[in-house]
Design an enzyme around this catalytic site. Sequence first.
Site, short mmCIF file in Angstrom:
data_model
loop_
_atom_site.label_atom_id
_atom_site.label_comp_id
_atom_site.label_asym_id
_atom_site.label_seq_id
_atom_site.Cartn_x
_atom_site.Cartn_y
_atom_site.Cartn_z
N ASN A 85 0.84 -1.19 0.00
CA ASN A 85 0.00 0.00 0.00
C ASN A 85 0.88 1.25 0.00
O ASN A 85 1.87 1.31 0.72
CB ASN A 85 -0.90 0.00 1.24
CG ASN A 85 -1.88 -1.16 1.22
OD1 ASN A 85 -2.51 -1.44 0.20
ND2 ASN A 85 -2.00 -1.87 2.34
N HIS A 96 7.21 3.11 6.19
CA HIS A 96 8.48 2.43 5.87
C HIS A 96 8.08 1.29 4.94
O HIS A 96 7.21 0.48 5.30
CB HIS A 96 9.11 1.90 7.17
CG HIS A 96 10.40 1.14 6.98
ND1 HIS A 96 11.54 1.42 7.71
CD2 HIS A 96 10.72 0.09 6.18
CE1 HIS A 96 12.51 0.59 7.36
NE2 HIS A 96 12.03 -0.24 6.43
N HIS A 98 6.94 -1.73 2.95
CA HIS A 98 6.70 -3.12 3.34
C HIS A 98 5.83 -3.78 2.29
O HIS A 98 4.93 -3.15 1.73
CB HIS A 98 6.04 -3.23 4.72
CG HIS A 98 4.87 -2.32 4.93
ND1 HIS A 98 5.01 -0.97 5.14
CD2 HIS A 98 3.54 -2.55 4.94
CE1 HIS A 98 3.81 -0.42 5.29
NE2 HIS A 98 2.90 -1.37 5.17
N HIS A 100 3.34 -6.95 1.91
CA HIS A 100 2.59 -8.02 2.57
C HIS A 100 2.67 -9.27 1.69
O HIS A 100 2.41 -9.20 0.49
CB HIS A 100 1.09 -7.65 2.68
CG HIS A 100 0.79 -6.42 3.47
ND1 HIS A 100 0.28 -6.46 4.75
CD2 HIS A 100 0.90 -5.10 3.16
CE1 HIS A 100 0.07 -5.22 5.19
NE2 HIS A 100 0.43 -4.37 4.25
P1 AMP Z 1 -0.16 -1.08 5.86
O1 AMP Z 1 -1.49 -0.79 6.52
O2 AMP Z 1 -0.23 -1.61 4.47
O3 AMP Z 1 0.78 0.11 5.98
O4 AMP Z 1 0.49 -2.28 6.69
C1 AMP Z 1 1.03 -2.12 7.97
C2 AMP Z 1 0.92 -3.45 8.65
O5 AMP Z 1 1.78 -3.43 9.77
C3 AMP Z 1 -0.47 -3.79 9.18
O6 AMP Z 1 -0.95 -4.98 8.53
C4 AMP Z 1 -0.25 -3.98 10.68
O7 AMP Z 1 -1.01 -5.05 11.21
C5 AMP Z 1 1.22 -4.26 10.77
N1 AMP Z 1 1.87 -3.91 12.02
C6 AMP Z 1 1.76 -2.76 12.71
N2 AMP Z 1 2.54 -2.79 13.81
C7 AMP Z 1 3.18 -3.99 13.80
C8 AMP Z 1 4.13 -4.63 14.67
N3 AMP Z 1 4.59 -4.03 15.77
N4 AMP Z 1 4.54 -5.88 14.35
C9 AMP Z 1 4.09 -6.50 13.25
N5 AMP Z 1 3.21 -5.94 12.38
C10 AMP Z 1 2.75 -4.71 12.65
ZN ZN Z 2 11.95 3.21 8.73
#
Ligand code: AMP
Ligand code: ZN
Length: 112
Positions: A85, A96, A98, A100
């Site tokens: 996203n 940051h 990521h 999925h």
């Molecule tokens: P997005 O909403 O695409 O930015 O994805 C961020 C993801 O990070 C979400 O699916 C959250 O559940 C996940 N997330 C947030 N905090 C943590 C954490 N401390 N450890 C693992 N996953 C996390």
């Molecule tokens: Zn970072």
Amino acid sequence: MDCLFCKIAGGEIPSEIVYEDEWIIGFKDISPVAPNHILFITKAHYANINELSENPKDLTALFEAIRKYTLQEGLSEDGFRIVSNLGVRAQQSVPHVHVHVIGGRDLQWPPG
Ligand code: AMP
Ligand code: ZN
């Protein structure tokens, strides 16, 4: 920098790491949407996938990591989805980069 995923990459905040190499870590999403829901991040900070794409070495490393992990876990045979996203309308919640990796069940299309 006050960045959640930089802190996870640096080990300051605990996570369930399932993959690690010199450039990348993969860890379990804290709020999984499927039996297998892993977040792959670069250890270096990039705000999103477009910023990462300016650095082909890290971009390649990220997809290499996903390839290795999904082959090892049988997800390549079973089927999985990758999602990254970017920005407000896509509901990016952590600034940051990521990716999925979601699998382990039948997935619907289109997404919401
Ligand atoms: P997005 O909403 O695409 O930015 O994805 C961020 C993801 O990070 C979400 O699916 C959250 O559940 C996940 N997330 C947030 N905090 C943590 C954490 N401390 N450890 C693992 N996953 C996390
Ligand atoms: Zn970072």
